[in-house]
Design an enzyme around this catalytic site. Structure first.
Site: not given
Ligand code: PMP
Length: 361
Positions: A103, A173, A197
């Protein structure tokens, strides 16, 4: 099927049953409103209360000081890969990116389109198994910001403490470990996270940013891509994901009832330890991440062969242990055990693993 299975999906992921039950109860009509949350105006008094509740809940749980703004945006964490540099990376400036997994690489790719970037550390060698030590990070003291990914969802690599970045703003992030443990909020200038999530459904992205950053935003950005727009309009410039914000509000209440992030952190440590202990005790299973960087949220490991991994996930699925296949880019097994994932599910997986090794080891 009315029985719930054990859902190890990396995201969208398992949500707390009491939250789902409350949403179900109020699906046709919010108490006293006569309409569902999906049918009311985002400018109604009812929704004002919901968005204020979600914001207050996050502020309390994460200890977010008054000089930080909280935004509920759309476009996923992926849009933040672009929006963050568009707002905070001057074309003639440079930002530091520390890459600990897939990511972070994606975030870096978008930042490069906006301005200069310095890859302050890249842990790709060895397949992203750890975070860099202080002396492996090559920071630029003039950087516009330092960007990290607090938990790399695909590789299962998690920072256990923030890197020391001096006076340069630290951006993160935190999509896959937000609300899973306490954080020193004051060390961060900006945090973003997709909700799907640990917070709610997909389609809503949380951004927490420190006030002083707003002055750095250049003029002339597209309205929707300018953080100032969303700050000035309390995330209501356009129609937000009202349903998603409603669920975040309920999830925050659930977390507070459980004892907040200190209690959650304890539970997550215990749940992940059960799995890592099982992996460490066996030579059949091989953990992916180094012990001091392994994630409490995404437990990644390998079996002796891909054929066995295939058999493992197929048999696990048949027993109600769903979503264990590793990300298509790295293979292996990934057990995502977010806040709402029950301890009994982890115990069931450990039993399954022991039995599977006995039969196939
Ligand atoms: N960052 C991380 C750490 C993620 O886990 C994900 C999604 N799995 C993303 C970014 C991308 O998020 P989205 O799909 O919300 O754009």
């Amino acid at each position: 099927m009315t029985e719930r299975i054990f859902n190890f999906s990396a995201g969208p992921a398992v949500l707390p049953v009491p939250v789902l039950e409350e949403a179900q109860r109020d699906m046709l009509s919010l108490p006293g409103v006569g309409m569902s949350v999906m049918e009311i105006s985002h400018r109604s008094k009812t929704f004002d209360k919901i968005i204020a509740g979600a914001e207050a809940g996050l502020r309390e749980l994460l200890g977010i000081p008054d000089n930080y703004r909280i935004l509920f945006l759309q476009g996923g964490a992926s849009l933040q890969f672009s929006m963050v540099p568009m707002n905070f990376l001057p074309a003639d400036g440079s930002a530091d990116y520390i890459i600990t997994g897939s990511w972070g690489k994606k975030a870096l790719k978008e930042a490069k389109k906006v301005g200069g970037v310095n890859v302050a550390a890249n842990m790709a060698d060895g397949g992203f198994t750890r975070v860099p030590a202080t002396d492996e990070i090559n920071l630029n003291s003039q950087a516009a910001y330092v960007h990290i990914t607090t938990n790399e969802t695909i590789e299962g690599v998690q920072w256990k403490a923030e890197p020391n970045v001096g006076s340069v703003p630290l951006f993160a992030d935190a999509s896959s470990d937000i609300l899973s443990h306490r954080i020193p909020m004051e060390k961060y200038a900006l945090i973003y996270a997709g909700a799907q999530k640990n917070m709610g459904p997909s389609g809503v992205t949380l951004v927490i940013l420190r006030d002083d950053l707003l002055q750095r935003i250049p003029e002339g950005l597209h309205t929707m891509l300018d953080f100032k727009t969303h700050v000035e309009n309390n995330s209501l410039y356009n129609t937000p994901n009202t349903w998603g914000i409603y669920i975040i509000d309920l999830v925050c209440k659930w977390l507070k009832d459980k004892g907040g992030l200190a209690a959650m952190e304890r539970e997550n440590d215990e749940k992940s330890r059960l799995l890592y202990d099982a992996i460490d005790a066996s030579s059949f299973y091989r953990g992916h991440a180094d012990a001091d960087a392994r994630s409490t949220m995404n437990v990644t490991y390998r079996l002796p062969s891909e054929a066995l991994e295939k058999k493992f996930t197929a048999e696990a699925t048949a027993q109600g242990l769903d979503g264990l296949k590793g990300h298509r880019s790295v293979g292996g097994i990934r057990a995502s055990i977010y806040n709402a994932f029950p301890r009994e599910g982890v115990e069931a997986l450990v039993s399954f693993m022991m039995e599977f090794e006995r039969k196939n080891g």
